[in-house]
Write a protein that holds these residues in place. Structure first.
Motif, PDB file in Angstrom:
ATOM      1  N   ARG A  26       2.182  -8.452  -4.505  1.00  0.00           N
ATOM      2  CA  ARG A  26       1.170  -9.118  -5.566  1.00  0.00           C
ATOM      3  C   ARG A  26      -0.139  -8.249  -5.304  1.00  0.00           C
ATOM      4  NH1 ARG A  26      -0.907 -14.534  -3.480  1.00  0.00           N
ATOM      5  NH2 ARG A  26      -2.423 -13.285  -2.268  1.00  0.00           N
ATOM      6  N   ASN A  27      -0.436  -7.693  -4.279  1.00  0.00           N
ATOM      7  CA  ASN A  27      -1.802  -7.191  -4.279  1.00  0.00           C
ATOM      8  C   ASN A  27      -1.691  -5.566  -3.929  1.00  0.00           C
ATOM      9  OD1 ASN A  27      -2.858  -9.726  -4.382  1.00  0.00           O
ATOM     10  ND2 ASN A  27      -2.924  -9.774  -2.086  1.00  0.00           N
ATOM     11  N   GLY A  28      -0.696  -5.135  -3.347  1.00  0.00           N
ATOM     12  CA  GLY A  28      -0.350  -3.741  -3.051  1.00  0.00           C
ATOM     13  C   GLY A  28      -0.395  -3.674  -1.663  1.00  0.00           C
ATOM     14  N   ILE A  29       0.166  -2.467  -1.173  1.00  0.00           N
ATOM     15  CA  ILE A  29       0.485  -2.315   0.132  1.00  0.00           C
ATOM     16  C   ILE A  29      -0.863  -2.067   1.003  1.00  0.00           C
ATOM     17  CG2 ILE A  29       1.607  -0.789   2.069  1.00  0.00           C
ATOM     18  CD1 ILE A  29       3.913  -0.780   0.099  1.00  0.00           C
ATOM     19  N   ARG A  30      -1.685  -1.013   0.413  1.00  0.00           N
ATOM     20  CA  ARG A  30      -2.814  -0.602   0.977  1.00  0.00           C
ATOM     21  C   ARG A  30      -3.778  -1.672   1.026  1.00  0.00           C
ATOM     22  NH1 ARG A  30      -2.361   5.387  -0.912  1.00  0.00           N
ATOM     23  NH2 ARG A  30      -1.922   6.311   0.901  1.00  0.00           N
ATOM     24  N   ALA A  31      -3.965  -2.537  -0.031  1.00  0.00           N
ATOM     25  CA  ALA A  31      -4.850  -3.530  -0.203  1.00  0.00           C
ATOM     26  C   ALA A  31      -4.731  -4.616   0.575  1.00  0.00           C
ATOM     27  CB  ALA A  31      -4.984  -3.851  -1.753  1.00  0.00           C
ATOM     28  N   THR A  32      -3.570  -4.796   1.266  1.00  0.00           N
ATOM     29  CA  THR A  32      -3.016  -5.721   2.116  1.00  0.00           C
ATOM     30  C   THR A  32      -3.208  -5.479   3.591  1.00  0.00           C
ATOM     31  OG1 THR A  32      -1.586  -6.729   0.615  1.00  0.00           O
ATOM     32  CG2 THR A  32      -1.312  -7.361   2.639  1.00  0.00           C
ATOM     33  N   GLY A  33      -4.269  -5.825   4.475  1.00  0.00           N
ATOM     34  CA  GLY A  33      -4.566  -5.677   5.809  1.00  0.00           C
ATOM     35  C   GLY A  33      -3.461  -6.572   6.577  1.00  0.00           C
ATOM     36  N   TRP A  97      13.817 -10.760 -15.807  1.00  0.00           N
ATOM     37  CA  TRP A  97      12.689 -10.416 -14.603  1.00  0.00           C
ATOM     38  C   TRP A  97      11.379 -10.327 -15.015  1.00  0.00           C
ATOM     39  CZ3 TRP A  97      11.751  -4.795 -12.875  1.00  0.00           C
ATOM     40  CH2 TRP A  97      10.996  -4.919 -11.660  1.00  0.00           C
ATOM     41  N   PHE A  98      11.119  -9.860 -16.169  1.00  0.00           N
ATOM     42  CA  PHE A  98       9.799  -9.517 -16.657  1.00  0.00           C
ATOM     43  C   PHE A  98       9.078 -11.023 -16.967  1.00  0.00           C
ATOM     44  CE2 PHE A  98      11.112  -5.252 -18.811  1.00  0.00           C
ATOM     45  CZ  PHE A  98      11.245  -4.902 -17.580  1.00  0.00           C
ATOM     46  N   ALA A  99      10.073 -12.146 -17.300  1.00  0.00           N
ATOM     47  CA  ALA A  99       9.600 -13.321 -17.581  1.00  0.00           C
ATOM     48  C   ALA A  99       9.042 -14.244 -16.399  1.00  0.00           C
ATOM     49  CB  ALA A  99      10.504 -14.300 -18.556  1.00  0.00           C
ATOM     50  N   PHE A 103       6.072 -11.663 -11.831  1.00  0.00           N
ATOM     51  CA  PHE A 103       6.222 -10.245 -12.234  1.00  0.00           C
ATOM     52  C   PHE A 103       5.063  -9.399 -12.377  1.00  0.00           C
ATOM     53  CE2 PHE A 103       6.255  -6.813 -15.331  1.00  0.00           C
ATOM     54  CZ  PHE A 103       7.492  -6.041 -14.727  1.00  0.00           C
ATOM     55  N   ARG A 104       5.098  -8.291 -11.211  1.00  0.00           N
ATOM     56  CA  ARG A 104       4.105  -7.587 -11.195  1.00  0.00           C
ATOM     57  C   ARG A 104       4.644  -5.854 -11.104  1.00  0.00           C
ATOM     58  NH1 ARG A 104       0.927  -4.217  -9.048  1.00  0.00           N
ATOM     59  NH2 ARG A 104      -0.074  -3.994  -7.436  1.00  0.00           N
ATOM     60  N   ALA A 163       6.277  -3.000 -19.299  1.00  0.00           N
ATOM     61  CA  ALA A 163       6.326  -4.597 -18.982  1.00  0.00           C
ATOM     62  C   ALA A 163       5.009  -4.957 -18.015  1.00  0.00           C
ATOM     63  CB  ALA A 163       7.295  -5.124 -18.557  1.00  0.00           C
ATOM     64  N   GLN A 164       4.803  -3.998 -17.081  1.00  0.00           N
ATOM     65  CA  GLN A 164       3.719  -4.130 -16.246  1.00  0.00           C
ATOM     66  C   GLN A 164       2.542  -3.947 -16.762  1.00  0.00           C
ATOM     67  OE1 GLN A 164       4.089  -1.618 -12.607  1.00  0.00           O
ATOM     68  NE2 GLN A 164       2.351  -2.741 -11.561  1.00  0.00           N
ATOM     69  N   MET A 165       2.339  -3.157 -17.823  1.00  0.00           N
ATOM     70  CA  MET A 165       1.092  -2.699 -18.438  1.00  0.00           C
ATOM     71  C   MET A 165       0.683  -3.748 -19.470  1.00  0.00           C
ATOM     72  SD  MET A 165       1.457   1.349 -19.017  1.00  0.00           S
ATOM     73  CE  MET A 165      -0.074   1.504 -19.551  1.00  0.00           C
ATOM     74  N   GLY A 166       1.805  -4.751 -19.768  1.00  0.00           N
ATOM     75  CA  GLY A 166       1.297  -5.937 -20.595  1.00  0.00           C
ATOM     76  C   GLY A 166       2.145  -5.606 -21.992  1.00  0.00           C
ATOM     77  N   PHE A 167       2.358  -4.703 -22.072  1.00  0.00           N
ATOM     78  CA  PHE A 167       3.437  -4.432 -23.540  1.00  0.00           C
ATOM     79  C   PHE A 167       4.648  -4.899 -23.718  1.00  0.00           C
ATOM     80  CE2 PHE A 167       0.372  -0.735 -22.685  1.00  0.00           C
ATOM     81  CZ  PHE A 167      -0.470  -0.820 -23.835  1.00  0.00           C
ATOM     82  N   ARG A 168       4.881  -6.353 -23.712  1.00  0.00           N
ATOM     83  CA  ARG A 168       6.141  -6.943 -23.609  1.00  0.00           C
ATOM     84  C   ARG A 168       6.725  -7.396 -24.950  1.00  0.00           C
ATOM     85  NH1 ARG A 168       5.187 -10.939 -18.330  1.00  0.00           N
ATOM     86  NH2 ARG A 168       4.431  -9.139 -16.979  1.00  0.00           N
TER      87      ARG A 168
END
Length: 188
Positions: A26-33, A97-99, A103-104, A163-168
């Motif tokens: 959800r948040n990314g690896i670096r952003a998750t402490g 999966w995109f639905a 999904f991130r 899909a990740q960028m919102g162009f679905r």
């Protein structure tokens, strides 16, 4: 007793990994402490480090678990569509999966974006996915299955990023069209 596991009944390693899988994706690896993972998993810091000596060890476990779960879900979805749709089954599986509400994008693409090729598990996932697609090309009797898999991977990866960028809007149909074009080229 209901038989439902509580936090304390679930092994610490499992709680840590489940929490990391959710937060890293959800948040990314670096952003998750680590402290956030420890707090949300409800474990002691010592328990964390007894199970994962470093964050890198946890990242490797996350990638391995994500690979196993994602490949199982994706291949099940593809197999549901393959007989009727051929190579385009890949697009239908991706669309499902995109639905999903959480999904991130692709955890493996996201990991490479954050760290380059530092974590082999991210690269290995893509190799195994391409091998699976090559196996589909073989099953469909397509010529040059390695080329077909490579071309299909470009469609798959492109669709994931779009899909990740919102162009679905219309994305599944576009991917279907491209995969049918790849399949026709390998039949001719």
């Amino acid at each position: 007793m209901t038989g439902t596991k509580t936090k304390s009944a679930t092994p610490a390693r499992d709680r840590i990994l489940e929490t990391a899988k959710r937060l890293f994706y959800r948040n990314g690896i670096r952003a998750t402490g680590i402290d956030t993972i420890i707090a949300e998993a409800g474990v002691a810091k010592m328990s964390f480090y007894n199970n994962f000596p470093s964050k890198d060890d946890l990242v490797r476990a996350f990638l391995a678990a994500r690979h196993e779960a994602w490949m199982a879900a994706f291949t099940d979805r593809v197999e549901e569509h393959i007989e009727a749709r051929g190579l385009a089954a890949l697009a239908f599986a991706l669309d499902e999966w995109f639905a999903e509400p959480d999904f991130r994008g692709c955890a493996f693409i996201n990991t490479v974006a954050e760290f380059g090729q530092e974590f082999e598990g991210a690269m290995r996932h893509k190799v195994e996915l391409e091998e699976y697609v090559q196996g589909i090309a073989n099953r469909l009797g397509l010529s040059a299955p390695e080329r077909v898999a490579g071309e299909a991977m470009i469609v798959i990866e492109g669709a994931i990023v779009r899909a990740q960028m919102g162009f679905r809007e219309g994305l599944r149909d576009q991917a279907v069209s491209l995969l049918q074009w790849v399949e026709r080229g390998a039949r001719g």
